[in-house]
Design a protein around this motif. Structure first.
Motif, PDB file in Angstrom:
ATOM      1  N   ALA A 144      35.994  42.978  42.560  1.00 53.72           N
ATOM      2  CA  ALA A 144      36.428  43.179  41.175  1.00 53.72           C
ATOM      3  C   ALA A 144      37.898  42.804  41.010  1.00 53.72           C
ATOM      4  N   SER A 145      38.720  43.235  41.948  1.00 52.31           N
ATOM      5  CA  SER A 145      40.145  42.914  41.893  1.00 52.31           C
ATOM      6  C   SER A 145      40.372  41.410  42.029  1.00 52.31           C
ATOM      7  N   ALA A 146      39.617  40.776  42.898  1.00 54.62           N
ATOM      8  CA  ALA A 146      39.766  39.331  43.101  1.00 54.62           C
ATOM      9  C   ALA A 146      39.430  38.565  41.826  1.00 54.62           C
ATOM     10  N   VAL A 147      38.327  38.918  41.182  1.00 53.93           N
ATOM     11  CA  VAL A 147      37.923  38.208  39.963  1.00 53.93           C
ATOM     12  C   VAL A 147      38.965  38.386  38.861  1.00 53.93           C
ATOM     13  N   LYS A 148      39.511  39.583  38.739  1.00 54.90           N
ATOM     14  CA  LYS A 148      40.554  39.810  37.727  1.00 54.90           C
ATOM     15  C   LYS A 148      41.782  38.956  38.011  1.00 54.90           C
ATOM     16  N   GLY A 149      42.129  38.842  39.286  1.00 55.46           N
ATOM     17  CA  GLY A 149      43.268  38.002  39.647  1.00 55.46           C
ATOM     18  C   GLY A 149      43.003  36.537  39.388  1.00 55.46           C
ATOM     19  N   VAL A 192      26.686  41.344  38.595  1.00 56.89           N
ATOM     20  CA  VAL A 192      27.535  40.153  38.653  1.00 56.89           C
ATOM     21  C   VAL A 192      28.203  39.916  37.298  1.00 56.89           C
ATOM     22  N   LYS A 193      27.426  40.055  36.236  1.00 54.49           N
ATOM     23  CA  LYS A 193      27.991  39.886  34.897  1.00 54.49           C
ATOM     24  C   LYS A 193      29.081  40.909  34.609  1.00 54.49           C
ATOM     25  N   ALA A 194      28.894  42.129  35.106  1.00 55.51           N
ATOM     26  CA  ALA A 194      29.889  43.183  34.881  1.00 55.51           C
ATOM     27  C   ALA A 194      31.247  42.804  35.472  1.00 55.51           C
ATOM     28  N   LEU A 195      31.242  42.133  36.628  1.00 51.06           N
ATOM     29  CA  LEU A 195      32.506  41.678  37.228  1.00 51.06           C
ATOM     30  C   LEU A 195      33.250  40.740  36.279  1.00 51.06           C
ATOM     31  N   LEU A 196      32.488  39.859  35.659  1.00 53.91           N
ATOM     32  CA  LEU A 196      33.098  38.870  34.768  1.00 53.91           C
ATOM     33  C   LEU A 196      33.634  39.524  33.497  1.00 53.91           C
ATOM     34  N   THR A 197      32.830  40.380  32.882  1.00 51.55           N
ATOM     35  CA  THR A 197      33.266  41.006  31.619  1.00 51.55           C
ATOM     36  C   THR A 197      34.452  41.933  31.841  1.00 51.55           C
ATOM     37  N   GLU A 198      34.471  42.616  32.982  1.00 52.78           N
ATOM     38  CA  GLU A 198      35.604  43.496  33.292  1.00 52.78           C
ATOM     39  C   GLU A 198      36.892  42.703  33.494  1.00 52.78           C
ATOM     40  N   ALA A 199      36.752  41.423  33.823  1.00 54.24           N
ATOM     41  CA  ALA A 199      37.923  40.547  33.985  1.00 54.24           C
ATOM     42  C   ALA A 199      38.265  39.833  32.685  1.00 54.24           C
ATOM     43  N   GLY A 200      37.542  40.168  31.605  1.00 50.73           N
ATOM     44  CA  GLY A 200      37.823  39.582  30.298  1.00 50.73           C
ATOM     45  C   GLY A 200      37.198  38.223  30.081  1.00 50.73           C
ATOM     46  N   LEU A 201      36.160  37.907  30.856  1.00 54.71           N
ATOM     47  CA  LEU A 201      35.518  36.598  30.758  1.00 54.71           C
ATOM     48  C   LEU A 201      34.163  36.697  30.053  1.00 54.71           C
ATOM     49  N   ASP A 202      33.773  35.621  29.397  1.00 56.62           N
ATOM     50  CA  ASP A 202      32.459  35.529  28.765  1.00 56.62           C
ATOM     51  C   ASP A 202      31.432  35.219  29.855  1.00 56.62           C
ATOM     52  N   ASP A 203      30.418  36.094  30.009  1.00 54.84           N
ATOM     53  CA  ASP A 203      29.455  35.962  31.100  1.00 54.84           C
ATOM     54  C   ASP A 203      28.139  35.299  30.687  1.00 54.84           C
ATOM     55  N   SER A 204      28.075  34.780  29.464  1.00 58.29           N
ATOM     56  CA  SER A 204      26.785  34.368  28.887  1.00 58.29           C
ATOM     57  C   SER A 204      26.118  33.189  29.598  1.00 58.29           C
ATOM     58  N   VAL A 218      20.294  31.955  44.494  1.00 53.76           N
ATOM     59  CA  VAL A 218      21.592  32.596  44.288  1.00 53.76           C
ATOM     60  C   VAL A 218      21.776  32.955  42.817  1.00 53.76           C
ATOM     61  N   ILE A 219      22.483  34.037  42.607  1.00 52.62           N
ATOM     62  CA  ILE A 219      22.940  34.376  41.249  1.00 52.62           C
ATOM     63  C   ILE A 219      24.232  33.613  41.036  1.00 52.62           C
ATOM     64  N   MET A 220      24.239  32.740  40.036  1.00 52.99           N
ATOM     65  CA  MET A 220      25.425  31.936  39.746  1.00 52.99           C
ATOM     66  C   MET A 220      26.238  32.609  38.660  1.00 52.99           C
ATOM     67  N   ALA A 221      27.366  33.151  39.044  1.00 51.85           N
ATOM     68  CA  ALA A 221      28.279  33.769  38.094  1.00 51.85           C
ATOM     69  C   ALA A 221      29.088  32.674  37.406  1.00 51.85           C
ATOM     70  N   VAL A 222      29.020  32.623  36.094  1.00 59.69           N
ATOM     71  CA  VAL A 222      29.787  31.642  35.330  1.00 59.69           C
ATOM     72  C   VAL A 222      30.547  32.414  34.257  1.00 59.69           C
ATOM     73  N   GLY A 223      31.859  32.448  34.393  1.00 59.34           N
ATOM     74  CA  GLY A 223      32.685  33.185  33.450  1.00 59.34           C
ATOM     75  C   GLY A 223      33.676  32.279  32.751  1.00 59.34           C
ATOM     76  N   GLY A 248      38.883  27.756  30.225  1.00 56.01           N
ATOM     77  CA  GLY A 248      38.569  27.457  31.616  1.00 56.01           C
ATOM     78  C   GLY A 248      37.394  28.276  32.115  1.00 56.01           C
ATOM     79  N   VAL A 249      36.789  27.808  33.214  1.00 53.84           N
ATOM     80  CA  VAL A 249      35.568  28.420  33.732  1.00 53.84           C
ATOM     81  C   VAL A 249      35.717  28.778  35.211  1.00 53.84           C
ATOM     82  N   MET A 250      35.229  29.973  35.559  1.00 57.27           N
ATOM     83  CA  MET A 250      35.143  30.419  36.943  1.00 57.27           C
ATOM     84  C   MET A 250      33.673  30.413  37.353  1.00 57.27           C
ATOM     85  N   ILE A 251      33.378  29.916  38.548  1.00 56.74           N
ATOM     86  CA  ILE A 251      31.990  29.860  39.009  1.00 56.74           C
ATOM     87  C   ILE A 251      31.920  30.260  40.478  1.00 56.74           C
ATOM     88  N   PHE A 252      31.047  31.230  40.764  1.00 55.70           N
ATOM     89  CA  PHE A 252      30.824  31.650  42.150  1.00 55.70           C
ATOM     90  C   PHE A 252      29.384  32.127  42.287  1.00 55.70           C
TER      91      PHE A 252
END
Length: 280
Positions: A132-137, A188-200, A272-277, A146-150
């Motif tokens: 969670a801390s890593a994604v926020k950073g 996985v989506k919760a990590l993205l939304t908690e970092a302020g990213l759109d998880d859709s 794999v669950i592809m997180a796209v934020g 911009g987009v984050m993908i993991f």
């Protein structure tokens, strides 16, 4: 295990793995190609490839963004980076490779807040101690838009590995990956939304492979997993403690038996669950 010891263990594992990583086969080459497709890179974009390893995504990404773009690759394994740099040099491509912990990027000259169009982290996210801390950073490093993908493996991928993680959690045995913490799209989506990213745009991949695992001898499966040599030797070393091993083995067998059908088989899919934020 302290954070620094854990990080050193991971570094040692991937330094051992580095020389043969590109020839291991498995799903990683196909996954790297998929990442490049999903990242949809354009000339001039800035890319940060975390846990870049031997450069399977980093080097092609640099080709796609061209000389007007910028690619930074970060990895804890110095031996992996030697191989990645060699690939880039042979192609005459400029990539900034950084030997560093991907979870703590503050203060690195090559990495500034709000400067990247795409951040990727392939096949390594579960190695993070505090995801969670890593994604926020990382989110702070993205440009607006911009987009984050993991990715994280689904529970029915690499089933024996998954069950060892389950047992390790119950017995407080240290493992170098945290698969059970992120075992659903919702988490996985919760990590993205908690970092302020759109998880859709988060999704589950198609299966890279499918096989029927013979689980009639779960005790043998356990011994095979914890007794492996080579680069994976230290991955499950905590299960070899004589005071813990018998109970760990018993619990492993029971968990495997729960998953097996009446014929002692388990259908294993590599998904794999592809997180796209997206930063909005």
């Amino acid at each position: 295990m302290t954070s620094s010891t854990r990080l050193s263990t991971i570094e040692a594992i991937y330094n051992k793995r580095a020389p043969g990583y590109d020839s291991e086969g498995g799903f990683h080459p196909a996954q790297a190609a998929d990442y490049l497709k999903w990242m949809d890179l354009k000339p001039g974009q800035h890319v940060l490839d975390l846990a870049c390893g031997t450069g399977a995504i980093t080097v092609p990404a640099a080709e796609l963004v061209g000389s007007s773009g910028k690619v930074v690759g970060v990895d804890i394994s110095g031996d992996s980076l030697v191989i990645a740099r060699s690939k880039a040099e042979k192609k005459g491509i400029s990539v900034a490779f950084v030997h560093h912990d991907i979870a703590h990027l503050d203060g690195l000259e090559e990495i500034k807040e709000g400067s990247f169009d795409v951040i990727s982290c392939a096949a390594a996210f579960v190695l993070l101690e505090d995801s969670a801390s890593a994604v926020k950073g990382w989110a702070k490093l993205l440009k607006v838009g911009g987009v984050m993908i993991f990715d994280v493996l689904t529970p029915n991928s690499m089933v024996a590995n998954w069950v060892l993680n389950v047992v390790g959690d119950k017995l407080n045995i240290e493992v170098n990956y945290g698969r059970t913490k992120l075992d659903s799209v919702k988490k996985v989506k919760a990590l993205l939304t908690e970092a302020g990213l759109d998880d859709s745009d988060t999704f589950v991949s198609d299966s890279y492979s499918e096989k029927e695992v013979d689980a009639k001898d779960p005790g043998g499966m356990f011994e095979d997993m914890v007794g492996r040599k080579g680069w994976s030797e230290s991955v499950h070393s905590g299960f070899l403690d004589p005071a813990r091993k018998p109970l760990a083995k018993e619990m492993f067998c029971k968990e495997i038996e729960k998953l097996a059908d009446k014929d002692g088989k388990i259908l294993e899919e590599m998904k794999v669950i592809m997180a796209v934020g997206k930063k909005v």
